[in-house]
Scaffold this motif. Sequence first.
Motif, PDB file in Angstrom:
ATOM      1  N   VAL A   6      -8.198  -4.109   9.887  1.00  0.00           N
ATOM      2  CA  VAL A   6      -9.507  -4.671  10.224  1.00  0.00           C
ATOM      3  C   VAL A   6      -9.816  -5.875   9.342  1.00  0.00           C
ATOM      4  N   ALA A   7      -9.493  -5.777   8.037  1.00  0.00           N
ATOM      5  CA  ALA A   7      -9.778  -6.882   7.121  1.00  0.00           C
ATOM      6  C   ALA A   7      -8.972  -8.130   7.479  1.00  0.00           C
ATOM      7  N   PHE A  14      -5.506   5.670   6.746  1.00  0.00           N
ATOM      8  CA  PHE A  14      -6.839   5.128   6.476  1.00  0.00           C
ATOM      9  C   PHE A  14      -6.727   3.770   5.782  1.00  0.00           C
ATOM     10  N   GLY A  15      -5.802   3.667   4.834  1.00  0.00           N
ATOM     11  CA  GLY A  15      -5.594   2.387   4.171  1.00  0.00           C
ATOM     12  C   GLY A  15      -5.081   1.323   5.115  1.00  0.00           C
ATOM     13  N   CYS A  64      -7.615  -4.354  17.048  1.00  0.00           N
ATOM     14  CA  CYS A  64      -7.998  -3.158  16.298  1.00  0.00           C
ATOM     15  C   CYS A  64      -7.839  -1.879  17.113  1.00  0.00           C
ATOM     16  N   ASN A  68      -5.600   1.206   8.313  1.00  0.00           N
ATOM     17  CA  ASN A  68      -6.733   0.838   9.172  1.00  0.00           C
ATOM     18  C   ASN A  68      -7.610  -0.218   8.513  1.00  0.00           C
ATOM     19  N   LEU A  69      -7.954   0.008   7.251  1.00  0.00           N
ATOM     20  CA  LEU A  69      -8.797  -0.949   6.539  1.00  0.00           C
ATOM     21  C   LEU A  69      -8.088  -2.292   6.384  1.00  0.00           C
ATOM     22  N   ILE A  70      -6.790  -2.255   6.084  1.00  0.00           N
ATOM     23  CA  ILE A  70      -6.018  -3.493   5.960  1.00  0.00           C
ATOM     24  C   ILE A  70      -6.038  -4.254   7.278  1.00  0.00           C
ATOM     25  N   TRP A 102       0.828  -1.207   0.000  1.00  0.00           N
ATOM     26  CA  TRP A 102       0.000   0.000   0.000  1.00  0.00           C
ATOM     27  C   TRP A 102       0.862   1.257   0.000  1.00  0.00           C
ATOM     28  N   SER A 143     -11.583   0.983  16.481  1.00  0.00           N
ATOM     29  CA  SER A 143     -10.526   1.580  15.664  1.00  0.00           C
ATOM     30  C   SER A 143     -10.805   3.049  15.374  1.00  0.00           C
ATOM     31  N   CYS A 167     -14.919  -3.981  15.832  1.00  0.00           N
ATOM     32  CA  CYS A 167     -13.608  -3.598  15.305  1.00  0.00           C
ATOM     33  C   CYS A 167     -13.633  -2.188  14.726  1.00  0.00           C
ATOM     34  N   LEU A 168     -14.654  -1.890  13.930  1.00  0.00           N
ATOM     35  CA  LEU A 168     -14.750  -0.552  13.333  1.00  0.00           C
ATOM     36  C   LEU A 168     -14.939   0.518  14.402  1.00  0.00           C
TER      37      LEU A 168
END
Length: 642
Positions: free
Chosen positions: A609-610, A602-603, A569, A605-607, A346, A529, A525-526
């Motif tokens: 959580v996923a 932000f990227g 998270c 964070n998404l990585i 990323w 975080s 998680c969301l």
Amino acid sequence: MRLEAAARMDVFRKLWKARKLILVVFIPLSLLPLPLIRPTSEASCAYVLIVTAVYWVSEAVPLGAAALVPAFLYPLFGVLKSSEVAAEYCKDTTLLLMGVICLAASIEKWNLHKRIALRMVMIAGAKPGMLVLGFMCCTVFLSMWLSNTSTTAMVMPIAEAVLQQLICTGLADSNNDSETADTPEDTSEAVSDKAENMDKNQLEMFYHNNSIIDTKQEVSSINEDQTGEVNGLGLKPVSNQELTGHTNGHLPQAVIEIPNVKRVKTRRDSQYPTKRDHMICKCLSLSITYAATIGGLITITGTSTNLIFAEQFNTRYPDAKVINFGTWFIFSFPIALIMLVLTWLWLHFLFLGCNFRETCSLSKKRKTRREMLSESRIHEEYVKLGPISYPEVVTGIFFILMTLLWFTRDPGFVPGWTSLFEKKGYRTDATVSVFLGFLLFLIPARRPFSSSSSSDRKTDDDDPLAPMINWKDFQRLMPWEIVILVGGGYALAAGCKVSGLSVWIGKQLEPMSGLPPWAVTLLACLLVSAVTEFASNPATLTVFLPILSALSETLRTNPLHTLIPATMCVSFGVMLPVGNPPNAIVFSYGHVQIRDMVKAGFGVNLIGVAVVMLAITTWGVPLFNLTEFPAWAMTRNITGIL
């Protein structure tokens, strides 16, 4: 009218300065009717929980001081006895932390961390993509055992020296940026002239040297005597005292030294030889703080949030023998590996583009002159460390021994070394760490039967029996504020359990029973975080753990299905400089701006959580038996109802 407006502004200014004091007084008084109108244990416990949570989130008082609120409010409201509250402030995890700090003190004292970092970067090479990956790998490894903050403070000066070498070489020879280096011997000679004033213990940035300042004066007309502002935002480098005051849950906290160098008024792309050089600086700087966060996830002692989860879980569910160093490592290590690779990809895409062949090639024929200079700079710093010393060998042996003893204590699939003892359940991971940490105070730092040793370079003590570490070394790294903060979390959890507040919260969450377990976990998680971007990591987790535990019991799902992802998270507060101390350290160097951190964070964070969701729904299921509502949670649920 002007006088009245000025008077109002003066009043507002004074109120703003006193906002923390107003908050400290106003919050308890405004919530006081709750336990007075409804004098029950649940209401009293809720009052203490809300007041403490507001103090933590707002940081109106220091985190450690806010953690002492349950120590006097619980006895006053009759929730817990004073002796019962006091017992919550020193648990098994406190001793575990103390042993780990002893080992961390030895690692830092004898520069073993620097040797590991430089060696790993030397292996990776100086190509931008591989350089970033090399720094990320060594940062992840160090952050497994040291605090995220300490690791970032150690690695950033090394990275900054490499970046400044790239910048100054490009300024001196910008026309030959793409030429391939032919003579490495000339490279090493050019670099060695600029390294005479390098400090032994901390790498200084290259624009300290007069030669680089002269070069900058030739290229730029900006006056270097101006007071520096970083990123054009007026943000000055963070001092040691300011950083250590905001722990945000990274263990252990070390004394941080950030170079307070002179900065030009604004950082523009024109200060770098090319825009690509600026992108490399951004990418490498951000990669270090993200790698420190990833490394802290791997071990149960990596951050205070992991310790808070382990202790609160074992306290709430004493019959559950599923969380230990080994099971946590088996679950989290694949997460860290996947996050490391995806985060690197990323950042590479965001700042360096998609030409991996150019930025990651290991071929010497593809290396430019500046890359050869950077490799020489790194090699030079490694040579300065000299041959590996006796204290480094001893520290490395203790490091490996502690890890092996943790893994083999009770692995689960085979009998551990604790099965050799007649009485079961008396020995924990803290037993190992405290024992080995105690030995470091006894073992001499000089080689036995040797008149002289290279280990003398770090000590002025002529005593041949001087130990590996002394109490000052331990005291310098021991985060007592975090110990009290974690103890305050344990006290809150104990109050929620005894008063029945957790059961009441669980009943209020019954409408969510229609959601599948993965949806509840994803929402948790969301939520954590997002909250942790603005609040302390330990405070956020301490507030959410009892709620999520009660929710899991109400939905009759395995509590680990929600608690472990939420715990991981909560460490993903990486979008803002105030999110955690490593972010602030990296931001203070001036290569990145807030918009860069938000976009990249932000990227990440998404990585995160996923990947955590992937783990808890795949290999986490057989590891923790997540498909069934366990007997240990059922026993806890029945006891709470009664």
